[in-house]
Design a protein around this motif. Structure first.
Motif, short mmCIF file in Angstrom:
data_model
loop_
_atom_site.label_atom_id
_atom_site.label_comp_id
_atom_site.label_asym_id
_atom_site.label_seq_id
_atom_site.Cartn_x
_atom_site.Cartn_y
_atom_site.Cartn_z
N ILE A 106 0.82 -1.22 0.00
CA ILE A 106 0.00 0.00 0.00
C ILE A 106 0.85 1.26 0.00
N LEU A 107 1.71 1.41 1.00
CA LEU A 107 2.50 2.64 1.09
C LEU A 107 3.49 2.80 -0.06
N PRO A 108 4.25 1.75 -0.45
CA PRO A 108 5.14 1.93 -1.60
C PRO A 108 4.41 2.25 -2.90
N VAL A 143 14.32 4.87 -5.81
CA VAL A 143 14.18 5.67 -4.60
C VAL A 143 13.16 5.05 -3.65
N VAL A 144 12.02 4.65 -4.19
CA VAL A 144 10.97 4.07 -3.37
C VAL A 144 11.43 2.76 -2.75
N GLU A 145 12.14 1.94 -3.51
CA GLU A 145 12.60 0.66 -2.98
C GLU A 145 13.63 0.86 -1.88
N GLY A 163 13.42 -5.50 -4.43
CA GLY A 163 13.21 -5.49 -5.86
C GLY A 163 14.47 -5.18 -6.64
N MET A 164 14.28 -4.91 -7.95
CA MET A 164 15.42 -4.68 -8.84
C MET A 164 16.09 -3.34 -8.56
N GLY A 165 15.33 -2.36 -8.12
CA GLY A 165 15.93 -1.07 -7.78
C GLY A 165 16.92 -1.20 -6.64
N ARG A 166 16.53 -1.92 -5.61
CA ARG A 166 17.43 -2.15 -4.49
C ARG A 166 18.64 -2.97 -4.92
N LEU A 167 18.42 -3.94 -5.80
CA LEU A 167 19.53 -4.75 -6.31
C LEU A 167 20.52 -3.89 -7.09
#
Length: 306
Positions: free
Chosen positions: A174-176, A248-250, A257-261
């Protein structure tokens, strides 16, 4: 249509080759030695050299690129320097959380954006228009990381309604998704409003009203379908941006997810993971644009590709 699709798919190879050249060059220009990072700060120069040779970083750049691209065409992106696991496995585990987060964010933002945009166009220069566009400007102006932290402070810390990190249940989305989709909803609202205003000025809309059709039928039957063509283009681009730009969100929500990766790969100078992720994001944009072009013919049968 089949010939058009085949032509676009064949054009993927030179496009990806060009992207791969830029990505490979950019990654290798980053400061820092991945062999040193992989070996550890206390490693001797001899150990670092052994690691560099094991990773293939001792070869000339042009040979490294040829090896990378030929293997990538076969679906082999090598092994992660950081975890020693196949890059395909690393990305495969992270793709689903990013994809479903993007779908959730895109779903509510497109729906809200269309409603606000249509209402603003129908009641132009009246209070629904002013309220909708004020909300849209607020969504565009508020930085995602600030919005994410604000939502976490209110709904997680103070109220305790929603979890802050992780992706274990639907509540975690929800929040992300609200943070990720706020900007998209604002862009969709403004774009839909502009497109609908132009459509409502067309002669066939005035003719429909002159025939005595009610306003709802004029708007949704005669206006919506024609106004959707530019809106669908924006939807496709925004979906691509969300899928590839949720970094940024991750990070804010520690989303697996892939952003954090990608962030972890940049910090460790994990060349294989960085190259594979950027190529994947580029391929996503190309395929999304192809789907959007095909949807043109579905929305408006008068459009034919030559």
């Amino acid at each position: 249509m089949f010939a058009y699709l085949l032509k676009r798919l064949v054009g993927l190879v030179p496009t990806l080759l060009l992207v791969a050249v830029f990505v490979f060059g950019f990654v290798h220009l980053l400061p820092g030695d991945p062999a040193r990072l992989a070996a550890g700060v206390d490693a001797t120069p001899e150990t670092v050299e052994l690691v560099r040779r094991d990773l293939g970083l001792d070869q000339p750049l042009h040979l490294q690129f040829v090896r990378f691209f030929t293997h990538a065409l076969q679906g082999d992106f090598g092994h992660s320097i950081r975890t020693k696991r196949p890059v395909a496995d690393e990305i495969g585990e992270r793709f689903a959380p990013t994809f479903w987060l993007t779908v959730a964010a895109m779903g509510w933002s497109v729906l809200l954006g269309l409603v606000l945009g249509i209402a603003s166009a129908v009641w132009r220069n009246r209070w629904p228009d002013r309220a909708g566009m004020s909300l849209a400007i607020s969504g565009i102006s508020f930085p995602p990381f600030a919005l994410g932290m604000l939502l976490m402070q209110v709904f997680s810390v103070q109220l305790g309604w929603l979890p802050t990190v992780g992706a274990d249940s639907w509540k975690h989305y929800i929040l992300p998704s609200l943070t990720l989709g706020a900007g998209v909803a604002a862009v969709m609202a403004r774009f839909t409003r502009s497109s609908f205003i132009d459509i409502l000025k067309e002669d066939y809309v005035r003719t429909a009203r002159a025939k005595g059709l009610d306003e709802a039928r004029v708007v949704f039957k005669h206006g919506l379908r024609n106004a959707l063509i530019p809106v669908v283009t924006m939807m496709g681009l925004q979906f691509g941006f969300l899928l590839g730009g949720s970094i940024v969100v991750e990070v804010v929500f520690n989303w697996p997810g892939m952003g954090r990766l990608l962030i972890d790969a940049v910090e460790m100078r994990d060349y294989p993971v960085m190259q594979a992720l950027v190529l994947l994001f580029s391929l996503e944009f190309i395929l999304i644009n192809l789907v959007v072009d095909v949807l043109y013919a579905v929305i408006n049968p008068t459009i034919r590709f030559q």
